[in-house]
Each structure stands twice: as C-alpha cells, then as structure tokens.
Design an enzyme around this catalytic site. Structure first.
Site, PDB file in Angstrom:
ATOM      1  N   LYS A 105       0.867  -1.181   0.000  1.00  0.00           N
ATOM      2  CA  LYS A 105       0.000   0.000   0.000  1.00  0.00           C
ATOM      3  C   LYS A 105       0.903   1.229   0.000  1.00  0.00           C
ATOM      4  O   LYS A 105       1.587   1.513   0.984  1.00  0.00           O
ATOM      5  CB  LYS A 105      -0.917   0.015   1.229  1.00  0.00           C
ATOM      6  CG  LYS A 105      -1.686   1.322   1.344  1.00  0.00           C
ATOM      7  CD  LYS A 105      -2.545   1.420   2.586  1.00  0.00           C
ATOM      8  CE  LYS A 105      -2.908   2.879   2.851  1.00  0.00           C
ATOM      9  NZ  LYS A 105      -3.730   3.050   4.058  1.00  0.00           N
ATOM     10  N   THR A 215      -9.014   3.287  11.858  1.00  0.00           N
ATOM     11  CA  THR A 215      -9.445   3.974  13.080  1.00  0.00           C
ATOM     12  C   THR A 215     -10.912   3.717  13.419  1.00  0.00           C
ATOM     13  O   THR A 215     -11.265   3.609  14.597  1.00  0.00           O
ATOM     14  CB  THR A 215      -9.187   5.487  12.929  1.00  0.00           C
ATOM     15  OG1 THR A 215      -7.832   5.670  12.511  1.00  0.00           O
ATOM     16  CG2 THR A 215      -9.391   6.211  14.248  1.00  0.00           C
TER      17      THR A 215
END
Lengths: 263, 67
Positions: A105, A215
């Site tokens: 990524k 998150t």
C-alpha cells in the site's frame, strides 16, 4: 440476484471474498486486533514497517506471530513517508521481510495536519515501484484525473480518500468517487475517512470495489463489535449497489394501490 | 574495532563481525526482520556471510501495527 452470485474482489490476480480491508494500528493489543480481524472477516490487513526496538524482549511475540502471513494477506504500507524515496525504500524493506511479497500500500503524505497525499511524490513512487515489480495499491486524493493516471502507471488498485485519515468524517465527496469509478478498470477502494458502518455502506453503494479502514474499528468503543458491523455494512452496501437503488423523487409515490379503495 | 550505527544508536563491534553475529547479539536474529546497510538491503541468505565495515549505517525493521 442473490449475494452468492457476486464476483469476488480481485487484486493483482488474487481473489478475495471480503471487500473489507482493515488496519492493525491503534489497537489495545494484538489479541484485540486479531479478534477484530476475525469479526470483520477481512482477508487483507495493513501493517507498518518500523525500526525494531532493540531493547525489547526477544521472546515477546511480534505482530506477524499473531496475525500470520500464512492465513491473511499482509499489506505493508508506507505510512509516515513524505517523499517518494522513503516510500520506495520502505516497500523494498517490506518485500524483504515478507519473503518477496509484492503487494504494497503506497501512501506518500504531504502534511502532518491533514495527512493528505502528496500526489506528485505518490506518482513518482508509483512509477518506480511498478517498474520494480511491485503490485501497488495506492492511497490518493479523490481527484479523478490523478486516479486515472495512477491506474495508467500500472497500480493494481486505486484508493481515494473519503475524508482525511483518522477523521471519521465519512465520504465527503461522493460525486468525485463516482467520477473515479466511471473511468476505472482497476479496483477502486475507499481508503480513509470512514467513521461508522453507514459510511462504509455509502462507499459500497456508490459502486466501490472495497473499503479500507483502521481507526473506525480500532477507536470504536467496542472494536470487535464494530468490526462485525463493518463486515455487514460492506456486504449490505455491495448488495444494494448490485440490486440497483430506486430513483429519488421529490414527492411521494404511494406504495398501496389507488384502485379498489372502498371509501 | 568497528564503529557502526544500528537504528540510530552507536555500537562498537570487534573487527570481522558478520551481520548474523550482530543480530544474535541484539537478540533480533530469530524474528521476521529486514536489514538495510548504507541504504542497500542485505538479503536474509547473506546475513551469515555479510561482513560489517567501520562506519556502516544499519537499519533493522519489522512489521508493526498500522493503517
């Protein structure tokens, strides 16, 4: 059409049944992370690459002892990199420590306050990494032209933000995501911005191929329960997209027939 | 003696120290790590034979939690 007829998500030639990708940051401990991973049914999990803490207990398990690369697809990220060189270096280290694993990524950040991508450095890093044989899933802004350019460079997935990393503000510009989707021939995965389950559904209802989040799960009051909610939200949004939603109307449209009323 | 930097910390090592010996001394030899010396990755297959040199800047990394 039932959910069983959906195609799998294909990234760099590999099929995934889950369209949810989760992170491994901000969890209380590895066990909580693993429990959330199982509840989410995600098959891909991101990790960061950092210096070994030389004072640490050698017998203490590391992340990859708990979350096994044999069972999950580990997606090393370049979080914390602010230029292309650092990002490329990080990917090469990741490939070495994961025994030649090519999927990464890429994220090159521009600013600590917004964590917005530095698009010019991202483009430069993507060129180098693709030429070096990496399969690059790339975090970027929701600019349709940049998304297309990253696809043309050879990235295997383009991952526009829905809102700033860790903000939980949801999909702030669904129209840009739609424009990116219209032009795309690689998977488009919303990366960053999801705050709660409905945000993930919205991304999928737009037609995104997947959602990446950290998150929203890790900072939930009950991360494992939120992971389960996200699994369902991604599935629900995907099915709603495949089903095709009804048109929006300004005025009402009665659901019960007018004919046959006796009053 | 060799003066090397490992993860931004100075270390003094005897001459003729192989990378593998340093990793064992630091108790990180058995983990899933990657090593870069002066910006170049040293493949795991070369840990035992790679001789460290004075002034080497060594980075030892692992995977940790992150998004």
């Amino acid at each position: 059409m039932s959910e069983m007829t959906d195609k799998p998500l294909i990234v760099a030639g590999k099929e995934y049944q889950s369209r949810l990708i989760i992170g491994s940051g901000k969890y209380k401990d590895f066990q909580e992370n693993l429990a959330a991973l199982d509840a989410s049914a995600a098959e891909i999990i991101t990790v960061a690459i950092r210096r070994v803490n030389l004072g640490q207990d050698a017998n203490e398990p590391s992340l990859l002892d708990v979350i096994s690369p044999d069972k999950y697809t580990i997606l090393p990220n370049t979080a914390g990199c602010y230029n292309a060189d650092d990002a490329v270096r990080t990917c090469r280290m990741a490939r070495e420590l994961l025994d030649g694993h090519k999927l990464v990524k890429l994220e090159v950040l521009g600013d600590q306050k917004t964590l917005y991508p530095n698009v010019t450095e991202t483009l430069a890093a993507a060129e180098t990494l693709v030429a070096d044989g990496f399969d690059v899933m790339v975090y970027t802004s929701d600019d349709p032209l940049v998304a297309k350019r990253l696809e043309e460079i050879g990235c295997v997935a383009v991952m526009p933000l829905g809102a700033p990393i860790g903000s939980g503000l949801g999909i702030r510009n669904p129209y840009n995501i739609r424009m990116i989707l219209e032009n795309a021939t690689v998977p488009i995965i919303v990366d960053a911005g999801v705050g709660t389950a409905s945000d993930a559904s919205i991304a999928m209802e737009l037609g995104c191929d997947g959602v990446l989040m950290n998150t929203a799960i890790a900072e939930a009051g009950n991360p494992v329960l939120m992971a389960s909610a996200m699994k369902k939200a991604v599935q629900a949004g995907r099915e709603a997209f495949l089903a095709g939603r009804m048109p929006r109307r300004l005025y009402a449209s009665a659901s019960s027939p007018i004919d046959g009323t006796f009053f | 003696m060799l003066n090397v930097t490992v993860n931004a910390t100075e270390h003094q090592l005897p001459d003729q120290t192989a990378l593998q010996q340093l990793l064992e001394q630091l108790a990180v030899g058995s983990g899933r790590i990657a090593v870069e010396i002066n910006g170049e990755i040293v493949p795991r297959s070369q840990f035992a034979t790679h001789q460290l040199a004075d002034g080497d800047k060594i980075e030892i990394v692992q995977a940790i939690g992150g998004g």
